[in-house]
Design a protein around this motif. Sequence first.
Motif, mmCIF file in Angstrom:
data_model
loop_
_atom_site.group_PDB
_atom_site.id
_atom_site.type_symbol
_atom_site.label_atom_id
_atom_site.label_comp_id
_atom_site.label_asym_id
_atom_site.label_seq_id
_atom_site.Cartn_x
_atom_site.Cartn_y
_atom_site.Cartn_z
ATOM 1 N N MET A 129 -32.104 -14.705 38.763
ATOM 2 C CA MET A 129 -32.309 -13.521 38.524
ATOM 3 C C MET A 129 -31.822 -13.025 37.079
ATOM 4 O O MET A 129 -30.954 -13.681 36.508
ATOM 5 N N GLU A 130 -32.744 -12.405 36.494
ATOM 6 C CA GLU A 130 -32.575 -11.956 35.074
ATOM 7 C C GLU A 130 -31.500 -10.939 34.996
ATOM 8 O O GLU A 130 -31.633 -9.875 35.600
ATOM 9 N N LYS A 131 -30.698 -10.906 33.825
ATOM 10 C CA LYS A 131 -29.645 -10.055 33.850
ATOM 11 C C LYS A 131 -30.039 -8.916 32.792
ATOM 12 O O LYS A 131 -31.159 -9.327 31.797
ATOM 13 N N LYS A 132 -29.836 -7.629 32.929
ATOM 14 C CA LYS A 132 -30.518 -6.434 32.403
ATOM 15 C C LYS A 132 -29.134 -5.647 31.770
ATOM 16 O O LYS A 132 -28.300 -5.783 32.463
ATOM 17 N N PRO A 133 -29.501 -4.794 30.679
ATOM 18 C CA PRO A 133 -28.232 -4.244 30.191
ATOM 19 C C PRO A 133 -28.141 -3.073 31.309
ATOM 20 O O PRO A 133 -29.035 -2.328 31.526
ATOM 21 N N TYR A 134 -26.975 -2.481 31.466
ATOM 22 C CA TYR A 134 -26.472 -1.284 32.169
ATOM 23 C C TYR A 134 -25.286 -0.787 31.257
ATOM 24 O O TYR A 134 -24.574 -1.162 30.685
ATOM 25 N N TYR A 135 -25.449 0.419 31.443
ATOM 26 C CA TYR A 135 -24.237 1.417 30.982
ATOM 27 C C TYR A 135 -23.437 2.059 32.047
ATOM 28 O O TYR A 135 -23.983 2.694 32.788
ATOM 29 N N ILE A 136 -22.257 1.983 31.940
ATOM 30 C CA ILE A 136 -21.256 2.285 32.840
ATOM 31 C C ILE A 136 -20.192 3.680 32.551
ATOM 32 O O ILE A 136 -19.718 3.586 31.336
ATOM 33 N N ALA A 137 -20.327 4.791 33.218
ATOM 34 C CA ALA A 137 -19.474 5.725 33.187
ATOM 35 C C ALA A 137 -18.571 5.635 34.428
ATOM 36 O O ALA A 137 -18.921 6.136 35.210
ATOM 37 N N VAL A 138 -17.399 5.204 34.062
ATOM 38 C CA VAL A 138 -16.254 5.051 35.283
ATOM 39 C C VAL A 138 -15.765 6.395 35.625
ATOM 40 O O VAL A 138 -15.792 6.552 36.887
ATOM 41 N N GLY A 139 -15.630 7.360 34.918
ATOM 42 C CA GLY A 139 -14.802 8.715 35.277
ATOM 43 C C GLY A 139 -16.095 9.194 36.391
ATOM 44 O O GLY A 139 -15.746 9.805 37.503
ATOM 45 N N SER A 140 -17.330 9.178 36.212
ATOM 46 C CA SER A 140 -18.570 9.705 37.217
ATOM 47 C C SER A 140 -18.968 8.885 37.978
ATOM 48 O O SER A 140 -19.904 9.265 38.874
ATOM 49 N N GLY A 141 -18.664 7.489 37.900
ATOM 50 C CA GLY A 141 -19.056 6.483 38.991
ATOM 51 C C GLY A 141 -20.536 6.222 38.610
ATOM 52 O O GLY A 141 -21.204 5.670 39.480
ATOM 53 N N GLU A 142 -20.982 6.420 37.500
ATOM 54 C CA GLU A 142 -22.382 6.211 37.214
ATOM 55 C C GLU A 142 -22.744 4.744 36.621
ATOM 56 O O GLU A 142 -22.007 4.245 35.742
ATOM 57 N N ILE A 143 -23.917 4.317 37.198
ATOM 58 C CA ILE A 143 -24.433 2.874 36.480
ATOM 59 C C ILE A 143 -25.822 3.405 36.052
ATOM 60 O O ILE A 143 -26.761 3.789 36.744
ATOM 61 N N LEU A 144 -25.881 3.512 34.796
ATOM 62 C CA LEU A 144 -26.916 3.785 34.075
ATOM 63 C C LEU A 144 -28.019 2.674 33.409
ATOM 64 O O LEU A 144 -27.476 1.833 32.942
ATOM 65 N N GLU A 145 -29.187 3.045 33.397
ATOM 66 C CA GLU A 145 -30.158 2.036 32.831
ATOM 67 C C GLU A 145 -30.325 2.729 31.518
ATOM 68 O O GLU A 145 -30.367 3.692 31.267
ATOM 69 N N PRO A 146 -30.949 1.570 30.527
ATOM 70 C CA PRO A 146 -31.030 2.095 29.174
ATOM 71 C C PRO A 146 -32.060 3.473 28.897
ATOM 72 O O PRO A 146 -31.516 4.203 28.385
ATOM 73 N N GLU A 147 -32.929 3.646 29.724
ATOM 74 C CA GLU A 147 -33.623 4.579 29.670
ATOM 75 C C GLU A 147 -32.971 6.122 30.146
ATOM 76 O O GLU A 147 -33.523 7.175 29.887
#
Length: 105
Positions: free
Chosen positions: A1-19
């Motif tokens: 599988m292809e790896k993509k960038p994700y952005y993590i906000a630990v305090g709010s428990g969010e896993i965000l995609e670039p958009e």
Amino acid sequence: MEKKPYYIAVGSGEILEPEDVTGNFEFEILATEEEVDQLQEVFEELAMNEEDTAVRAMIPFREYHLDKENDVYDWNLTELYRMLHELGTPDTKRHIEAMNVLPPQ
């Protein structure tokens, strides 16, 4: 599988995609969808653990280090940072290492 960038906000428990990123994140990782699912499970465990520790906090005279609810929360938080370190970009890895939150290997 292809790896993509994700952005993590630990305090709010969010896993965000670039958009979805608006600047509110702490860590950047490269992960497959399966790895993101595993990370989401750890965030969900942490949320449940937070509820348990909040209930425990109402019990007077119970010390933090003698409390299984806090031990479980601490273990899951360490697991979260271990996963973020493993999946992280070089900057993310350096940041987590500087935080000193992982046990020595």
